[in-house]
Design a protein around this motif. Structure first.
Motif, mmCIF file in Angstrom:
data_model
loop_
_atom_site.group_PDB
_atom_site.id
_atom_site.type_symbol
_atom_site.label_atom_id
_atom_site.label_comp_id
_atom_site.label_asym_id
_atom_site.label_seq_id
_atom_site.Cartn_x
_atom_site.Cartn_y
_atom_site.Cartn_z
ATOM 1 N N ASP A 1 0.818 -1.209 0.000
ATOM 2 C CA ASP A 1 0.000 0.000 0.000
ATOM 3 C C ASP A 1 0.854 1.262 0.000
ATOM 4 O OD1 ASP A 1 -2.371 -1.412 0.016
ATOM 5 O OD2 ASP A 1 -2.455 -1.522 2.196
ATOM 6 N N ALA A 2 0.317 2.285 -0.621
ATOM 7 C CA ALA A 2 0.951 3.598 -0.636
ATOM 8 C C ALA A 2 0.041 4.596 0.072
ATOM 9 C CB ALA A 2 1.213 4.043 -2.070
ATOM 10 N N PHE A 3 0.667 5.559 0.740
ATOM 11 C CA PHE A 3 -0.076 6.601 1.442
ATOM 12 C C PHE A 3 0.547 7.944 1.104
ATOM 13 C CE2 PHE A 3 -0.401 2.705 3.878
ATOM 14 C CZ PHE A 3 -1.766 2.614 4.117
ATOM 15 N N PRO B 1 1.590 -0.070 -8.849
ATOM 16 C CA PRO B 1 0.382 -0.847 -9.179
ATOM 17 C C PRO B 1 -0.887 -0.135 -8.720
ATOM 18 C CG PRO B 1 2.060 -2.235 -8.145
ATOM 19 C CD PRO B 1 2.524 -0.818 -7.989
ATOM 20 N N PRO B 2 -1.966 -0.227 -9.499
ATOM 21 C CA PRO B 2 -3.226 0.436 -9.118
ATOM 22 C C PRO B 2 -3.728 0.020 -7.737
ATOM 23 C CG PRO B 2 -3.324 -0.283 -11.402
ATOM 24 C CD PRO B 2 -2.063 -0.848 -10.838
ATOM 25 N N ARG B 3 -3.498 -1.240 -7.354
ATOM 26 C CA ARG B 3 -3.992 -1.699 -6.048
ATOM 27 C C ARG B 3 -3.322 -0.967 -4.891
ATOM 28 N NH1 ARG B 3 -0.535 -5.535 -7.894
ATOM 29 N NH2 ARG B 3 1.290 -5.978 -6.599
ATOM 30 N N SER B 4 -2.112 -0.433 -5.134
ATOM 31 C CA SER B 4 -1.384 0.244 -4.059
ATOM 32 C C SER B 4 -2.031 1.571 -3.682
ATOM 33 C CB SER B 4 0.075 0.474 -4.472
ATOM 34 O OG SER B 4 0.754 -0.746 -4.670
ATOM 35 N N LEU C 1 -6.835 5.623 -1.927
ATOM 36 C CA LEU C 1 -6.491 7.043 -1.880
ATOM 37 C C LEU C 1 -7.432 7.878 -2.734
ATOM 38 C CD1 LEU C 1 -2.581 6.970 -2.177
ATOM 39 C CD2 LEU C 1 -3.998 6.876 -0.112
ATOM 40 N N ALA C 2 -7.577 9.121 -2.342
ATOM 41 C CA ALA C 2 -8.294 10.080 -3.185
ATOM 42 C C ALA C 2 -7.511 10.277 -4.475
ATOM 43 C CB ALA C 2 -8.437 11.409 -2.452
ATOM 44 N N VAL C 3 -8.192 10.713 -5.518
ATOM 45 C CA VAL C 3 -7.571 10.827 -6.841
ATOM 46 C C VAL C 3 -6.307 11.674 -6.802
ATOM 47 C CG1 VAL C 3 -7.895 11.687 -9.187
ATOM 48 C CG2 VAL C 3 -9.753 10.444 -8.051
ATOM 49 N N GLN C 4 -6.377 12.819 -6.155
ATOM 50 C CA GLN C 4 -5.218 13.713 -6.111
ATOM 51 C C GLN C 4 -4.054 13.089 -5.338
ATOM 52 O OE1 GLN C 4 -6.232 17.619 -4.704
ATOM 53 N NE2 GLN C 4 -4.411 18.560 -5.582
ATOM 54 N N ASP C 5 -4.369 12.409 -4.243
ATOM 55 C CA ASP C 5 -3.313 11.753 -3.464
ATOM 56 C C ASP C 5 -2.709 10.589 -4.241
ATOM 57 O OD1 ASP C 5 -3.665 13.500 -1.369
ATOM 58 O OD2 ASP C 5 -5.020 12.172 -0.268
ATOM 59 N N ALA C 6 -3.543 9.854 -4.979
ATOM 60 C CA ALA C 6 -3.046 8.744 -5.789
ATOM 61 C C ALA C 6 -2.095 9.252 -6.874
ATOM 62 C CB ALA C 6 -4.205 7.980 -6.415
ATOM 63 N N GLU C 7 -2.430 10.358 -7.501
ATOM 64 C CA GLU C 7 -1.566 10.942 -8.523
ATOM 65 C C GLU C 7 -0.221 11.357 -7.922
ATOM 66 O OE1 GLU C 7 -3.746 14.119 -10.257
ATOM 67 O OE2 GLU C 7 -5.022 12.809 -11.485
ATOM 68 N N ALA C 8 -0.271 11.928 -6.725
ATOM 69 C CA ALA C 8 0.972 12.340 -6.066
ATOM 70 C C ALA C 8 1.828 11.126 -5.707
ATOM 71 C CB ALA C 8 0.639 13.146 -4.810
#
Length: 258
Positions: free
Chosen positions: A148-150, A222-225, A229-236
């Motif tokens: 997971d990513a945060f 990977p998308p699952r990571s 997350l919210a879209v903006q956080d996922a992009e970051a």
């Protein structure tokens, strides 16, 4: 800081040698005593432009092997033919073998078709250096996957921190952290433990930790990571992961066989 020996004459990269050393329970220096070219009916399936050889070799030094090794070993080797279609001259050649024990005393098996490499003092030093790193108490674990990513955005534009957890073979925690501050170059580090402290740094290029990351991590996050997350956080998080991949650079493998 321990300095890695320079690349030797085998033509293999640091990553290539780690690939071999990491899988070989037996690593030995040998001097080839005798070669027998097997007849087609004896050789079985052999790659095109190769000849299968039965080799007898004297062990001149055991680099790795807990159970020891016979002073005289035998093994099979698929030798690539030269431009004239001839078997290379290997008799009396000094070689480093990456192998495992065979079914009979003195019999060994190469772990890969190319796991016999020319032995020079520089190459022996490089192999020993890599093996020492692999068995060190603080050796980084094998990376299996990205977890997971945060991402936490800062209070001002351009500020933020991303943490990306990695899945390891032995379950030990490994994570990447990327910190951005306005007006400063992004800072990233890898942590081998539960806590990321301020002393954490990127791995030294050509180190075992660098290899574990550069040769194991996927090219993109990977998308699952980032699924939670919210879209903006996922992009970051994706951008920060790309920063790490670019900083690590290519793994540098050159071998065609596994």
């Amino acid at each position: 800081m321990v300095t890695q020996p320079s690349a030797a004459q085998s033509g293999l990269s640091y990553a290539d040698i780690v690939d071999l050393a990491d899988k070989a329970p037996l690593v030995a220096n040998v001097r080839i005593r005798n070669i027998i070219i097997l007849k087609p009916e004896q050789a079985g399936t052999v790659p095109a432009d190769h000849k299968r050889l039965f080799i007898e070799a004297d062990v001149t030094g055991l680099i790795r092997g807990e159970s020891g090794i016979s002073p005289l070993v035998t093994y099979l080797y698929d030798a690539p033919l030269d431009a004239r279609g001839k078997v290379p001259k290997l008799k009396k050649a000094q070689m480093i073998l990456f192998a495992r024990a065979g079914g009979r005393p003195g019999e060994i098996q190469l772990i890969a078709p190319d796991s016999q490499i020319p032995s020079t003092p520089a190459e022996v030093d490089r192999v020993k250096f890599i093996l020492s790193a692999l068995v060190a108490p603080d050796a980084p674990p094998r990376i299996l996957d990205v977890g997971d990513a945060f991402h936490v955005a800062g209070t001002i534009a351009g500020e933020g921190e991303t943490q990306i957890f990695l899945r390891t073979e032995n379950g030990d925690p490994v994570s990447l952290s990327i910190l951005r501050r306005p007006g400063q170059a992004p800072h990233w580090a890898v942590a081998l433990g539960e806590i990321v402290d301020e002393a954490a740094r990127p791995p030294e290029p050509g180190s075992l930790l660098w290899y574990r990351l550069a040769c194991s991590l996927p090219a993109t996050l990977p998308p699952r990571s980032v699924r939670s997350l919210a879209v903006q956080d996922a992009e970051a998080a994706r951008a920060d992961y790309q920063l790490v991949i670019d900083a690590l650079g290519p793994c540098g493998r050159t071998r065609k066989s596994g």
